[in-house]
Design a protein around this motif. Structure first.
Motif, PDB file in Angstrom:
ATOM      1  N   LEU A  46       0.837  -1.190   0.000  1.00  0.00           N
ATOM      2  CA  LEU A  46       0.000   0.000   0.000  1.00  0.00           C
ATOM      3  C   LEU A  46       0.872   1.240   0.000  1.00  0.00           C
ATOM      4  O   LEU A  46       1.933   1.272   0.623  1.00  0.00           O
ATOM      5  CB  LEU A  46      -0.878   0.037   1.257  1.00  0.00           C
ATOM      6  CG  LEU A  46      -2.207  -0.676   1.171  1.00  0.00           C
ATOM      7  CD1 LEU A  46      -2.835  -0.770   2.547  1.00  0.00           C
ATOM      8  CD2 LEU A  46      -3.141  -0.001   0.210  1.00  0.00           C
ATOM      9  N   TYR A 113      -9.012  -1.872   2.360  1.00  0.00           N
ATOM     10  CA  TYR A 113      -8.048  -1.294   3.297  1.00  0.00           C
ATOM     11  C   TYR A 113      -8.783  -0.494   4.367  1.00  0.00           C
ATOM     12  O   TYR A 113      -9.944  -0.138   4.221  1.00  0.00           O
ATOM     13  CB  TYR A 113      -7.028  -0.416   2.561  1.00  0.00           C
ATOM     14  CG  TYR A 113      -7.612   0.810   1.900  1.00  0.00           C
ATOM     15  CD1 TYR A 113      -7.705   2.027   2.585  1.00  0.00           C
ATOM     16  CD2 TYR A 113      -8.080   0.768   0.592  1.00  0.00           C
ATOM     17  CE1 TYR A 113      -8.242   3.144   1.982  1.00  0.00           C
ATOM     18  CE2 TYR A 113      -8.608   1.878  -0.012  1.00  0.00           C
ATOM     19  CZ  TYR A 113      -8.695   3.064   0.683  1.00  0.00           C
ATOM     20  OH  TYR A 113      -9.229   4.169   0.092  1.00  0.00           O
ATOM     21  N   ASP A 188      -3.779   0.268   6.238  1.00  0.00           N
ATOM     22  CA  ASP A 188      -3.436  -1.152   6.274  1.00  0.00           C
ATOM     23  C   ASP A 188      -4.429  -1.932   5.419  1.00  0.00           C
ATOM     24  O   ASP A 188      -5.597  -1.562   5.343  1.00  0.00           O
ATOM     25  CB  ASP A 188      -3.523  -1.706   7.695  1.00  0.00           C
ATOM     26  CG  ASP A 188      -2.606  -1.028   8.669  1.00  0.00           C
ATOM     27  OD1 ASP A 188      -1.409  -0.953   8.380  1.00  0.00           O
ATOM     28  OD2 ASP A 188      -3.088  -0.575   9.716  1.00  0.00           O
ATOM     29  N   TYR A 189      -3.963  -3.037   4.836  1.00  0.00           N
ATOM     30  CA  TYR A 189      -4.905  -3.938   4.168  1.00  0.00           C
ATOM     31  C   TYR A 189      -5.839  -4.531   5.210  1.00  0.00           C
ATOM     32  O   TYR A 189      -5.456  -4.804   6.338  1.00  0.00           O
ATOM     33  CB  TYR A 189      -4.163  -5.061   3.443  1.00  0.00           C
ATOM     34  CG  TYR A 189      -3.590  -4.647   2.107  1.00  0.00           C
ATOM     35  CD1 TYR A 189      -4.394  -4.124   1.114  1.00  0.00           C
ATOM     36  CD2 TYR A 189      -2.245  -4.831   1.842  1.00  0.00           C
ATOM     37  CE1 TYR A 189      -3.868  -3.767  -0.120  1.00  0.00           C
ATOM     38  CE2 TYR A 189      -1.708  -4.480   0.612  1.00  0.00           C
ATOM     39  CZ  TYR A 189      -2.526  -3.940  -0.368  1.00  0.00           C
ATOM     40  OH  TYR A 189      -1.996  -3.589  -1.573  1.00  0.00           O
TER      41      TYR A 189
END
Length: 190
Positions: A46, A113, A188-189
């Motif tokens: 990301l 995300y 964050d994923y």
């Protein structure tokens, strides 16, 4: 005696031959084996890039009560409450346009995300650090999920647009200044 020694040697030799034909431990006769697999999926990391800052514009605090300025993500205008008002700057370009912060998020296409923001930030005037204003109710909304706060989904090309808004608290009798703050944006994923 010689015959006894020869018989003993023959008995030892026979025992050694027999011992070589039998497994050396009971455990080895009960062992089993299997093979497993190891796998991993590697995704594009990301990335988040700031494309515009959160700007509450130029605010005039009229009166003793203090007030607030709310800039929501993807909103077209700010909401002023209490004694806070948008200053009338005429054609002065230095007055500052009101808008949410904007970011470009890139990564693995189709992945969801989450966005993490601090609960609040303190904006200070660098010329007078004792002066401080709170920025509260920070909220992030993604173009892909404008109905949900703090989450989004990357499109087929692996990108999404994110905006962050908040509420500026202007206390009573706030002195004039140019207030700024830094806000950490963590993604964050899911």
């Amino acid at each position: 005696m010689k015959a006894e020694k020869i018989d003993a040697i023959r008995a030892l030799a026979a025992a050694a031959i027999i011992a070589g034909a039998v497994p050396t431990s009971v455990a080895s006769a009960q062992e089993a084996s299997a093979r497993g697999r190891v796998s991993a999926i590697v995704v594009r990391p990301l990335s988040v890039t700031r494309t515009g800052d959160l700007d509450f514009g130029t605010v005039a605090a009229t009166g003793k009560g203090g007030g607030t300025v709310r800039v929501a993500p993807f909103a077209r205008a700010a909401r002023f409450a209490g004694s806070a008002r948008q200053a009338d700057c005429g054609t002065d370009a230095a007055c500052g346009a009101v808008h949410a912060a904007s970011f470009l998020v890139t990564g693995e296409p189709g992945r969801r995300y989450r966005v993490r923001l601090p609960a609040e930030a303190t904006a200070r005037d660098p010329r007078n650090p004792a002066l401080a204003l709170k920025v509260v109710a920070l909220a992030a909304r993604a173009r892909s999920a404008v109905d949900r706060i703090g989450e989004g989904q990357l499109d087929g090309a692996g990108s999404d647009r994110l905006q962050i808004g908040g509420t500026l608290v202007v206390p009573p009798f706030t002195k004039a200044g140019h207030f700024t703050a830094r806000i950490a944006v963590l993604i964050d994923y899911d």
